[in-house]
Design an enzyme around this catalytic site. Structure first.
Site, mmCIF file in Angstrom:
data_model
loop_
_atom_site.group_PDB
_atom_site.id
_atom_site.type_symbol
_atom_site.label_atom_id
_atom_site.label_comp_id
_atom_site.label_asym_id
_atom_site.label_seq_id
_atom_site.Cartn_x
_atom_site.Cartn_y
_atom_site.Cartn_z
ATOM 1 N N LYS A 83 50.403 58.280 26.641
ATOM 2 C CA LYS A 83 49.651 58.631 25.430
ATOM 3 C C LYS A 83 50.628 59.034 24.332
ATOM 4 C CE LYS A 83 45.172 60.711 25.304
ATOM 5 N NZ LYS A 83 44.362 61.851 25.733
ATOM 6 N N ILE A 84 50.444 58.420 23.174
ATOM 7 C CA ILE A 84 51.365 58.626 22.059
ATOM 8 C C ILE A 84 50.547 59.045 20.836
ATOM 9 C CG2 ILE A 84 53.052 57.455 20.562
ATOM 10 C CD1 ILE A 84 54.092 57.062 23.252
#
Ligand code: E4P
Length: 214
Positions: A83-84
């Site tokens: 997750k960014i």
């Protein structure tokens, strides 16, 4: 439509997985903090419970440290999706990671143009937060409708993962709009399942069955 559970609580994940309809898990730093346990330990347990995409978030915000963290997370297990956050370095990192074949879930998306950039960077998933938009009197579901339309217009392969889901109506509208995935808290999964007329109907059937002669 895929159903993910939005929690890092392994008891909830175990119970939801037992239903047999769970496709994956999303976590974030706030959900990790709620467990009161080391995150790596929790992550390993989640990976042993669910055979599907498990999102784990980077906490670095500079480009290179973000890549280091992402590569480290991705190396843990084939099901990890990194997750960014949807910031300048996040989009840049998403492009690099996607070129390396690392799956990404671009999070904290609040506008259709942010979603367009994430798709162009090769994100595997985009996470628009509907509940947090509703909280500030915006229409969270309108964002989903717009992203689905834009992605369809250009055949982007990025999957629309509806996040910050607060109730079954969010889930219903997501399904009607053709979103690929919804990530849902355990409480909402139970709300999807339960209906008072099912309970009262079953109670009546069981009571009537007692009156059937043997
Ligand atoms: C999931 O990926 C998101 O981090 C999560 O859905 C956010 O939900 P919240 O707005 O209820 O914290």
């Amino acid at each position: 439509m895929k159903l993910f559970i939005d929690t890092a609580d392994v008891t909830e994940i175990r119970e939801a997985a037992a239903l047999g309809v769970l496709d994956g898990v999303t976590t974030n730093p706030s959900l990790a903090a709620k467990t009161g346990r080391p995150f790596r330990e929790v992550l390993d347990e989640i990976l042993s419970l669910v055979d599907g995409p498990v999102s784990a978030e980077v906490v670095a915000t500079d480009y290179e440290p973000m890549l280091d963290e992402a590569r480290e997370l991705a190396a843990i297990h084939k099901n990890i999706v990194v997750k960014i956050p949807l910031i300048f370095n996040g989009i840049k990192a998403t492009k690099t990671l996607s070129d390396e074949g690392i799956k990404t879930n671009v999070t904290l998306c609040f506008s259709p143009m942010q979603a367009l950039l994430a798709a162009k960077a090769g994100a595997s998933y985009i996470s628009p937060f509907v509940g947090r938009l509703d909280d500030i009197s915006h229409d969270g579901m309108q964002l989903i409708e717009q992203i689905v339309e834009i992605y369809n217009n250009y055949d982007f392969s990025t999957e629309v993962l509806v996040a910050s889901v607060r109730n079954p109506i969010h889930m219903l509208q997501s399904a009607l709009m053709g979103a690929d995935v919804a990530t849902v808290p355990f409480k909402v999964i139970m709300q999807l399942l339960n209906h008072p007329l099912t309970d009262s109907g079953l109670k009546q059937f069981l009571a009537d069955w007692e009156k059937v002669p043997e």
